[in-house]
Write a protein that holds these residues in place. Structure first.
Motif, mmCIF file in Angstrom:
data_model
loop_
_atom_site.group_PDB
_atom_site.id
_atom_site.type_symbol
_atom_site.label_atom_id
_atom_site.label_comp_id
_atom_site.label_asym_id
_atom_site.label_seq_id
_atom_site.Cartn_x
_atom_site.Cartn_y
_atom_site.Cartn_z
ATOM 1 N N SER A 50 11.963 6.430 2.318
ATOM 2 C CA SER A 50 13.107 5.975 1.528
ATOM 3 C C SER A 50 13.130 6.680 0.177
ATOM 4 O O SER A 50 12.459 6.262 -0.765
ATOM 5 C CB SER A 50 13.051 4.462 1.312
ATOM 6 N N ARG A 51 13.905 7.757 0.128
ATOM 7 C CA ARG A 51 14.017 8.490 -1.131
ATOM 8 C C ARG A 51 14.640 7.620 -2.224
ATOM 9 O O ARG A 51 14.222 7.675 -3.383
ATOM 10 C CB ARG A 51 14.861 9.752 -0.915
ATOM 11 N N ASP A 52 15.630 6.824 -1.848
ATOM 12 C CA ASP A 52 16.307 5.961 -2.824
ATOM 13 C C ASP A 52 15.330 5.014 -3.515
ATOM 14 O O ASP A 52 15.492 4.686 -4.684
ATOM 15 C CB ASP A 52 17.410 5.134 -2.155
ATOM 16 N N GLU A 53 14.332 4.559 -2.763
ATOM 17 C CA GLU A 53 13.355 3.616 -3.327
ATOM 18 C C GLU A 53 12.092 4.334 -3.781
ATOM 19 O O GLU A 53 11.122 3.692 -4.174
ATOM 20 C CB GLU A 53 13.032 2.536 -2.289
ATOM 21 N N HIS A 54 12.102 5.671 -3.707
ATOM 22 C CA HIS A 54 10.956 6.500 -4.085
ATOM 23 C C HIS A 54 9.682 5.969 -3.423
ATOM 24 O O HIS A 54 8.683 5.679 -4.088
ATOM 25 C CB HIS A 54 10.792 6.548 -5.609
ATOM 26 N N ALA A 55 9.766 5.808 -2.089
ATOM 27 C CA ALA A 55 8.638 5.214 -1.375
ATOM 28 C C ALA A 55 8.592 5.692 0.070
ATOM 29 O O ALA A 55 9.610 6.064 0.645
ATOM 30 C CB ALA A 55 8.748 3.691 -1.396
ATOM 31 N N VAL A 56 7.382 5.677 0.611
ATOM 32 C CA VAL A 56 7.176 5.861 2.044
ATOM 33 C C VAL A 56 6.491 4.587 2.521
ATOM 34 O O VAL A 56 5.448 4.199 1.993
ATOM 35 C CB VAL A 56 6.301 7.103 2.344
ATOM 36 N N TYR A 57 7.131 3.906 3.480
ATOM 37 C CA TYR A 57 6.640 2.621 3.957
ATOM 38 C C TYR A 57 6.025 2.747 5.343
ATOM 39 O O TYR A 57 6.470 3.554 6.173
ATOM 40 C CB TYR A 57 7.788 1.609 4.057
ATOM 41 N N PHE A 58 5.018 1.918 5.607
ATOM 42 C CA PHE A 58 4.406 1.821 6.926
ATOM 43 C C PHE A 58 4.154 0.354 7.251
ATOM 44 O O PHE A 58 3.831 -0.432 6.362
ATOM 45 C CB PHE A 58 3.038 2.527 6.956
ATOM 46 N N LEU A 59 4.307 0.003 8.526
ATOM 47 C CA LEU A 59 3.859 -1.304 8.983
ATOM 48 C C LEU A 59 2.442 -1.117 9.519
ATOM 49 O O LEU A 59 2.196 -0.249 10.365
ATOM 50 C CB LEU A 59 4.775 -1.849 10.082
ATOM 51 N N VAL A 60 1.506 -1.910 9.018
ATOM 52 C CA VAL A 60 0.108 -1.808 9.427
ATOM 53 C C VAL A 60 -0.436 -3.195 9.738
ATOM 54 O O VAL A 60 0.148 -4.200 9.345
ATOM 55 C CB VAL A 60 -0.772 -1.133 8.343
ATOM 56 N N ASP A 61 -1.563 -3.224 10.435
ATOM 57 C CA ASP A 61 -2.179 -4.506 10.748
ATOM 58 C C ASP A 61 -3.078 -4.935 9.594
ATOM 59 O O ASP A 61 -3.623 -4.087 8.878
ATOM 60 C CB ASP A 61 -2.987 -4.407 12.042
ATOM 61 N N GLU A 62 -3.227 -6.250 9.432
ATOM 62 C CA GLU A 62 -4.044 -6.744 8.324
ATOM 63 C C GLU A 62 -5.514 -6.351 8.491
ATOM 64 O O GLU A 62 -6.243 -6.241 7.515
ATOM 65 C CB GLU A 62 -3.931 -8.271 8.202
ATOM 66 N N SER A 63 -5.940 -6.150 9.745
ATOM 67 C CA SER A 63 -7.313 -5.699 9.960
ATOM 68 C C SER A 63 -7.328 -4.184 9.965
ATOM 69 O O SER A 63 -6.301 -3.541 10.144
ATOM 70 C CB SER A 63 -7.840 -6.227 11.290
ATOM 71 N N GLY A 64 -8.476 -3.594 9.744
ATOM 72 C CA GLY A 64 -8.549 -2.131 9.771
ATOM 73 C C GLY A 64 -9.193 -1.589 8.518
ATOM 74 O O GLY A 64 -8.938 -2.076 7.425
ATOM 75 N N GLY A 93 0.200 10.191 -3.001
ATOM 76 C CA GLY A 93 0.549 9.183 -3.986
ATOM 77 C C GLY A 93 -0.347 7.978 -3.881
ATOM 78 O O GLY A 93 -1.371 7.985 -3.204
ATOM 79 N N GLU A 94 0.065 6.930 -4.554
ATOM 80 C CA GLU A 94 -0.723 5.708 -4.606
ATOM 81 C C GLU A 94 -0.219 4.722 -3.560
ATOM 82 O O GLU A 94 0.979 4.470 -3.441
ATOM 83 C CB GLU A 94 -0.636 5.095 -5.999
ATOM 84 N N ALA A 95 -1.167 4.171 -2.808
ATOM 85 C CA ALA A 95 -0.828 3.238 -1.734
ATOM 86 C C ALA A 95 -1.162 1.812 -2.139
ATOM 87 O O ALA A 95 -2.089 1.564 -2.908
ATOM 88 C CB ALA A 95 -1.588 3.607 -0.461
ATOM 89 N N LYS A 96 -0.380 0.889 -1.587
ATOM 90 C CA LYS A 96 -0.592 -0.527 -1.866
ATOM 91 C C LYS A 96 -0.267 -1.301 -0.601
ATOM 92 O O LYS A 96 0.723 -0.995 0.079
ATOM 93 C CB LYS A 96 0.325 -0.951 -3.015
ATOM 94 N N ILE A 97 -1.091 -2.294 -0.284
ATOM 95 C CA ILE A 97 -0.824 -3.142 0.885
ATOM 96 C C ILE A 97 -0.394 -4.516 0.401
ATOM 97 O O ILE A 97 -1.048 -5.127 -0.445
ATOM 98 C CB ILE A 97 -2.072 -3.234 1.783
ATOM 99 N N THR A 98 0.751 -4.970 0.911
ATOM 100 C CA THR A 98 1.278 -6.280 0.517
ATOM 101 C C THR A 98 1.719 -7.054 1.752
ATOM 102 O O THR A 98 1.755 -6.513 2.859
ATOM 103 C CB THR A 98 2.499 -6.132 -0.425
ATOM 104 N N ASN A 99 2.047 -8.309 1.527
ATOM 105 C CA ASN A 99 2.548 -9.148 2.604
ATOM 106 C C ASN A 99 4.021 -9.470 2.324
ATOM 107 O O ASN A 99 4.429 -10.621 2.285
ATOM 108 C CB ASN A 99 1.707 -10.429 2.690
ATOM 109 N N ASP A 100 4.803 -8.410 2.117
ATOM 110 C CA ASP A 100 6.219 -8.546 1.784
ATOM 111 C C ASP A 100 7.008 -8.781 3.073
ATOM 112 O O ASP A 100 7.425 -7.850 3.750
ATOM 113 C CB ASP A 100 6.679 -7.260 1.073
#
Length: 169
Positions: A50-64, A93-100
């Protein structure tokens, strides 16, 4: 003659940024590389660019292991490869994991059903990469051999084209 070739290999900072975002968005699958403190780990993931949000998103599992690595060492890189056209892009870049949950629902696709039953699965997490640097290597059919760019918003209009089209934004 050599002067003409040099000109052909230069992309403006804006063109470089366009190429990076476009190729990443077209390819979608990337190798995400994290650092454990002693070694790198790479794994293929489906990217939502998402260039508009200046982000690259991934769905990941909470374990791992990647989640623990990202918490300790948030700097990651995402490598996109288009074998057909020999285009290569790396976004770091900088990565962050959230429960959004709202964003998870928005990004949910049939592709994700291979791993989870539905978007309400409580084990799904959102991994967000905020790009700070990008590089593109275009295939032989293209005028540009290699271009780099820095996506850092903090530096304003400070442009250093260098020999490969590097820029700060």
């Amino acid at each position: 003659m050599s002067h003409h070739n040099e000109q052909a290999e230069q992309l403006s900072p804006a063109e470089t940024e366009d190429r990076i975002w476009k190729i990443a968005d077209d390819i979608r699958i990337c190798m995400l590389t994290t650092w454990s403190g002693s070694e790198q780990h790479s794994r293929p993931l489906s990217a939502h660019v998402s260039r508009d949000e200046h982000a690259v998103y991934f769905l990941v599992d909470e374990s791992g292991h990647k989640n623990e690595e990202i918490e300790k060492f948030p700097e990651v890189s995402c490598a996109f490869v288009d074998k057909g056209s020999n285009d290569y892009v790396v976004i770091a870049g900088e990565a962050k994991i959230t429960n959004d949950r709202a964003k998870i629902k928005e990004l949910w696709s049939n592709f994700a059903k291979a791993w989870w039953d539905d978007e309400n699965d409580p084990s799904i997490r959102l991994l967000t990469v905020s790009p700070s640097r990008g590089e593109v290597w275009d295939g032989p059919g293209s005028a540009i051999a290699k271009a780099k760019m820095l996506l850092s918003a903090a530096t304003g209009g400070d442009i250093d084209m260098g020999e490969t089209g590097k820029t700060r934004l």
